[in-house]
Design a protein around this motif. Structure first.
Motif: not given
Length: 174
Positions: A135-143, A153-165
């Motif tokens: 799923i990675l390409d040069p345009y991915v800015i975070a996972i 890349l910056p890593q976010l917890n998919i189960n923490q929507p507050e972190q993603v927001a």
């Protein structure tokens, strides 16, 4: 046909992942958090299904099926414009973006269109029979993931929507 010359000044951010990862679920949690930050969000959702926003038997559906190329249904609460595009192979993202009222939005989130060269947050869940590299390409800015990944890349917890927001808010205001 690339319509990027008509591209509005609106920032576009893709949310990309394989089916079953939870794109819609995460967006349903993240959008209200962005709204609380006074970020006005537009959303484009790409589907591979033959999608209909109205139902057989409803007047708007029957009138559209009678042959109107465009049908606009309006009420006091909202309006929707349906445009028939049977001759087009796939919708063009920049054309769709140009349909939005740029003056009433701060950001357009895009679900799907994973091949597009736009900034994206890739979602990854362990155990879905895909590797994160797929799923990675040069345009991915975070996972956003449910496991720690070996990536710069910056890593976010998919189960923490507050972190993603919070990440989206920071990205938007940089």
């Amino acid at each position: 046909m690339n319509h990027s010359s008509n591209y509005t000044a609106l920032p576009i951010l893709g949310i990309t992942a394989y089916s079953g990862t939870g794109k819609t679920t995460l967006l349903k949690q993240v959008i209200p958090l962005l709204c609380r930050q006074h970020i006005r969000v537009g959303l484009i959702k790409h589907t591979h299904h033959n999608m209909d926003v109205d139902k057989p038997g409803k007047d708007s559906y029957e009138l559209r099926k009678a042959g109107a190329a465009q049908t606009l249904v309006a009420s006091q609460q909202r309006w929707a414009l349906m445009t028939e595009t049977p001759e087009l192979p796939e919708p063009d993202l920049y054309y769709l973006v140009s349909r939005f009222d740029a003056n009433s939005l701060d950001l357009i989130l895009v679900e799907g269109f994973k091949q597009e060269p736009i900034p994206k947050i890739a979602l990854y869940r362990d155990g879905l029979n895909h590797t994160v590299d797929e799923i990675l390409d040069p345009y991915v800015i975070a996972i956003a993931s449910d496991i720690a990944l070996a990536t710069p890349l910056p890593q976010l917890n998919i189960n923490q929507p507050e972190q993603v927001a919070a990440f989206i808010t920071t990205w938007l205001h940089q």
